[in-house]
Motif scaffolding. Structure first.
Motif, PDB file in Angstrom:
ATOM      1  N   LEU A 130      12.805  -2.981  -2.823  1.00 26.66           N
ATOM      2  CA  LEU A 130      14.254  -3.167  -2.855  1.00 26.66           C
ATOM      3  C   LEU A 130      14.930  -1.863  -2.474  1.00 26.66           C
ATOM      4  CD1 LEU A 130      13.055  -4.777  -5.683  1.00 26.66           C
ATOM      5  CD2 LEU A 130      15.357  -5.695  -5.474  1.00 26.66           C
ATOM      6  N   GLU A 131      15.994  -1.979  -1.711  1.00 29.04           N
ATOM      7  CA  GLU A 131      16.737  -0.788  -1.286  1.00 29.04           C
ATOM      8  C   GLU A 131      18.165  -0.883  -1.812  1.00 29.04           C
ATOM      9  OE1 GLU A 131      17.972   1.627   2.780  1.00 29.04           O
ATOM     10  OE2 GLU A 131      16.487   0.016   2.879  1.00 29.04           O
ATOM     11  N   TYR A 132      18.586   0.181  -2.502  1.00 32.48           N
ATOM     12  CA  TYR A 132      19.931   0.243  -3.073  1.00 32.48           C
ATOM     13  C   TYR A 132      20.593   1.562  -2.704  1.00 32.48           C
ATOM     14  CZ  TYR A 132      19.631  -3.829  -6.175  1.00 32.48           C
ATOM     15  OH  TYR A 132      19.551  -5.107  -6.669  1.00 32.48           O
ATOM     16  N   GLU A 133      21.906   1.534  -2.683  1.00 34.49           N
ATOM     17  CA  GLU A 133      22.694   2.767  -2.632  1.00 34.49           C
ATOM     18  C   GLU A 133      23.307   2.949  -4.011  1.00 34.49           C
ATOM     19  OE1 GLU A 133      25.421   2.465   0.609  1.00 34.49           O
ATOM     20  OE2 GLU A 133      23.846   2.584   2.147  1.00 34.49           O
ATOM     21  N   LEU A 134      22.986   4.085  -4.653  1.00 35.88           N
ATOM     22  CA  LEU A 134      23.384   4.297  -6.046  1.00 35.88           C
ATOM     23  C   LEU A 134      24.126   5.615  -6.199  1.00 35.88           C
ATOM     24  CD1 LEU A 134      19.971   3.288  -7.595  1.00 35.88           C
ATOM     25  CD2 LEU A 134      22.123   2.262  -8.321  1.00 35.88           C
ATOM     26  N   GLN A 185      12.408  -6.404   0.883  1.00 36.82           N
ATOM     27  CA  GLN A 185      11.316  -6.695   1.801  1.00 36.82           C
ATOM     28  C   GLN A 185      10.030  -6.895   1.001  1.00 36.82           C
ATOM     29  OE1 GLN A 185      10.629  -3.603   4.668  1.00 36.82           O
ATOM     30  NE2 GLN A 185       8.793  -4.544   5.503  1.00 36.82           N
ATOM     31  N   TYR A 186       9.359  -8.014   1.255  1.00 40.30           N
ATOM     32  CA  TYR A 186       8.079  -8.277   0.584  1.00 40.30           C
ATOM     33  C   TYR A 186       6.969  -7.529   1.322  1.00 40.30           C
ATOM     34  CZ  TYR A 186       9.741 -11.812  -2.692  1.00 40.30           C
ATOM     35  OH  TYR A 186      10.366 -12.444  -3.739  1.00 40.30           O
ATOM     36  N   LEU A 187       6.249  -6.668   0.580  1.00 42.14           N
ATOM     37  CA  LEU A 187       5.130  -5.937   1.174  1.00 42.14           C
ATOM     38  C   LEU A 187       3.897  -6.828   1.243  1.00 42.14           C
ATOM     39  CD1 LEU A 187       5.611  -2.522  -0.666  1.00 42.14           C
ATOM     40  CD2 LEU A 187       6.481  -3.213   1.573  1.00 42.14           C
ATOM     41  N   ASP A 188       3.740  -7.700   0.252  1.00 42.59           N
ATOM     42  CA  ASP A 188       2.700  -8.726   0.245  1.00 42.59           C
ATOM     43  C   ASP A 188       3.184  -9.823  -0.696  1.00 42.59           C
ATOM     44  OD1 ASP A 188       2.110  -7.845  -2.420  1.00 42.59           O
ATOM     45  OD2 ASP A 188       0.796  -6.297  -1.598  1.00 42.59           O
ATOM     46  N   GLN A 189       2.278 -10.723  -1.120  1.00 45.51           N
ATOM     47  CA  GLN A 189       2.699 -11.841  -1.955  1.00 45.51           C
ATOM     48  C   GLN A 189       3.126 -11.393  -3.349  1.00 45.51           C
ATOM     49  OE1 GLN A 189      -0.583 -14.583  -1.914  1.00 45.51           O
ATOM     50  NE2 GLN A 189       0.100 -15.558  -0.018  1.00 45.51           N
ATOM     51  N   ILE A 231      12.929   1.191  -4.313  1.00 48.23           N
ATOM     52  CA  ILE A 231      12.231   0.766  -5.531  1.00 48.23           C
ATOM     53  C   ILE A 231      11.153  -0.231  -5.161  1.00 48.23           C
ATOM     54  CG2 ILE A 231      12.484  -0.313  -7.799  1.00 48.23           C
ATOM     55  CD1 ILE A 231      15.479   0.484  -7.671  1.00 48.23           C
ATOM     56  N   LEU A 232       9.905   0.061  -5.515  1.00 44.36           N
ATOM     57  CA  LEU A 232       8.785  -0.849  -5.295  1.00 44.36           C
ATOM     58  C   LEU A 232       8.351  -1.397  -6.645  1.00 44.36           C
ATOM     59  CD1 LEU A 232       8.680   1.011  -2.699  1.00 44.36           C
ATOM     60  CD2 LEU A 232       6.258   0.454  -2.602  1.00 44.36           C
ATOM     61  N   CYS A 233       8.197  -2.731  -6.734  1.00 46.58           N
ATOM     62  CA  CYS A 233       7.798  -3.330  -8.011  1.00 46.58           C
ATOM     63  C   CYS A 233       7.160  -4.694  -7.753  1.00 46.58           C
ATOM     64  CB  CYS A 233       9.016  -3.484  -8.928  1.00 46.58           C
ATOM     65  SG  CYS A 233      10.216  -4.706  -8.388  1.00 46.58           S
TER      66      CYS A 233
END
Length: 599
Positions: free
Chosen positions: A444-448, A435-439, A410-412
């Motif tokens: 976010l990585e989840y197992e769902l 993990q921050y891609l930039d400021q 998930i990228l947000c």
């Protein structure tokens, strides 16, 4: 056509990053289509694609381009979908190409599906040409996202092309890059024929028409052909290329992309990924084809009119021809009659199939609750695969039930981390990392559990992040948990179309919500109708549909009270008999209500 002058490439990107608009500009610049015939998203020929503004199927087209070196080149373009549900379409496109244009929105940057499609292209060994699109938008930041893409690919930022497909800016450099960076195809024109089927559709006059990429040999009209998956032999009656419409050609050689017609009436004889062979000089080695698509979501499709069953079966067979990810098999429901159990890649894929069945074939449908495939271990050591709750064995014989888990990316924007984490926690997600891609943006990585995301997870995610989140997932493994079957009883009879396999912790609240919704939708009868949600023999929720009442004492205007009691007792006995023999007609809206419980 000389092989060194052929370039086969596709366009991949996250959804709504401008793939189809860029394809329009490429067609205009190469004069494949004249200005009078031009319209937006010209390759999205399906009415549903144009209405929703998304690409559902891959679309192949051939363009002629004169490079600045003076040579004429043939460019075979395949436009691909961007939604996670149609990743299988992208993988089929990649297998027919040597290069890929990776489109990134200059205002949004790298998204979840951008990464997935990039990894697919790299795994396929394609030459990737990164392109920043929509540089004309007020919110665009080309330099920032140029560096982001350069870091991702490990390339010189100057090699990343800048364009605005809408305004036609930077289109010529893209065509030049395709000619200069994408390698020409390899193939031996003198070898036995081998051609890969990467798509197929059904024409009521011509039969099945496969789209092929010739790898070795030459395909000509009149030659007998065979297929790797069966022993039938056909004669080619026509072949050619796609230039927005079929254009016949005398032959197709190595590296060329086109279509063939051979009066193939059985749609199952041209499966996507099969190899076309010369029947008189068969090659001993078949092409690798494709890894079979794995359905992730299962639902029952039933015609509202039972007489349309045969029509629905034929319609599903036609759709499966050009949608290799669709799976279906006959199924019977006590509540809905005869229908089909269908497997889909995701909820959007299921919606699209329903819409196409309704629009293209005129079949009205009722859909059961979407669910996933479960692995059930019995106490005697036997293992079963269950796709529908009604096939779940008796609870006393079950040792464990395992459900599919997916790895979700998930990228947000960083300000919405709390909303995303709350949603993932509600859906039994296991946090794996951040993990921050930039400021401003975070991954976010989840197992769902897959069952928790097939219905409305994506919609909830979008609303919780004001539309800024990007979501992508891939299958991980099966894990055992406390799963139970929840049945809905109407007047004491289980309605199999409402049954679901659900986590024990959520079963009671789900059952309570569902019977409340059904209470509103099921019409009142002459007798009391009990709606119950039950796990095995234990009822966890109940609502009553009150009966339509008649005042039988209205005509009593005097006399002893025993007269009124006698009339009421007589009415009560009649209601009891009516309840025993009466049946409850459940409206179609009640079956659809299960799909929108959170609305």
């Amino acid at each position: 056509m000389r092989i060194p002058n052929i370039r086969n490439f596709c366009i991949v990107a996250h959804i709504d990053h401008g793939k189809s608009t860029l394809a329009d500009r490429l067609l205009e610049v190469t004069e494949t289509i004249d200005a009078r015939s031009m319209r937006e998203q010209i390759l999205d020929s399906n009415e549903l694609e144009r209405e929703r503004g998304i690409t559902i199927k891959l679309h192949a087209v051939r363009m002629a381009y004169r490079h600045k070196d003076g040579q004429e080149y043939v460019l075979n373009l395949i436009d691909t979908p961007g939604h996670v549900d149609f990743t299988y379409e992208v993988s089929r496109s990649l297998a027919a190409c040597e290069g890929a244009l990776l489109i990134v929105d200059a205002s949004q940057g790298v998204q979840a599906q951008t990464l997935s499609n990039l990894f697919l292209a790299l795994d396929a060994g394609l030459e990737v040409i990164p392109v920043l699109n929509k540089i004309d938008l007020p919110g665009a930041d080309p330099e920032k996202h140029r560096m982001e893409v350069a870091d991702l690919l490990g390339v010189d930022p100057e090699s990343i092309l800048l364009t605005s497909a809408k305004d036609g800016i930077g289109i010529e450099p893209i065509l030049e890059a395709v000619v200069e960076r994408v390698p020409p195809p390899e193939g031996d024109p003198d070898a036995p024929l081998r051609a890969l089927i990467f798509d197929s559709y059904y024409d009521q006059y011509l039969g099945a028409v496969p789209s092929v990429r010739v790898v070795d040999g030459t395909l000509k009209p009149g030659m007998p052909i065979a297929f790797g998956s069966h022993d039938e032999v056909y004669e080619v009656t026509d072949l050619g290329i796609q230039r927005l419409k079929r254009v016949s050609k005398p032959e197709l050689g190595p590296g060329e992309v086109g279509y063939l017609v051979a009066a193939i009436k059985d749609v199952s004889h041209t499966p996507v990924g099969d190899t076309v062979l010369d029947a008189e000089n068969r090659s001993s080695e078949l092409l690798p084809g494709y890894q079979e698509a794995r359905p992730m979501v299962f639902a029952g499709l039933y015609p509202t009119n039972s007489e349309d069953y045969e029509e629905l079966r034929d319609a599903l067979g036609r759709l499966k021809l050009n949608d290799a990810a669709l799976r279906f098999e006959p199924e019977t429901s006590a509540a809905l009659g005869f229908g089909f159990r269908c497997g889909f890649l995701g909820l959007l894929h299921m919606e699209i199939i329903q819409e196409r069945l309704s629009r293209e074939f005129g079949v009205d449908l009722i859909t059961t609750v979407p669910n996933v495939k479960y692995h059930v271990r019995l106490t005697n050591g036997e293992e079963l695969q269950v796709e529908t709750p009604t096939n779940l064995p008796d609870p006393g014989s079950i040792e464990s039930i395992a459900e599919p888990f997916v790895s979700a990316r998930i990228l947000c924007p960083s300000e919405y981390i709390g909303n995303v984490q709350k949603l993932a926690h509600e859906r039994r997600g296991v946090f794996k990392g951040m993990q921050y891609l930039d400021q401003e943006r975070v991954e976010l990585e989840y197992e769902l559990p897959l069952a928790e995301i097939v219905l409305d997870f994506y919609d909830k995610l979008k609303s919780g992040t004001r539309g800024y989140a990007a979501f992508d997932y891939e299958f991980l493994d099966y894990r055992a948990d406390e799963l139970v079957r929840l049945d809905i009883l109407v007047n004491g009879d289980s309605v199999d179309a409402f049954s679901v396999i659900i986590h024990r912790g959520k079963a009671e609240s789900y059952g309570r919500e569902l019977v409340k919704r059904l209470q509103e939708l099921i019409p009142r009868q002459q007798f009391l109708v009990a709606l119950q949600a039950a796990i095995g023999n234990r009822v966890v929720a109940r609502e009553n549909v009150r009966p339509v009442r008649k005042n039988v004492t209205d005509k009593c205007y005097g006399g002893d009270v025993t007269r009124k009691r006698k009339l009421l007792e007589k009415q009560r006995e009649g209601k009891k008999r009516m309840k025993q023999v009466g049946s409850v007609d459940i409206p179609q809206e009640a079956f659809l209500a299960v799909l929108s419980l959170d609305d």
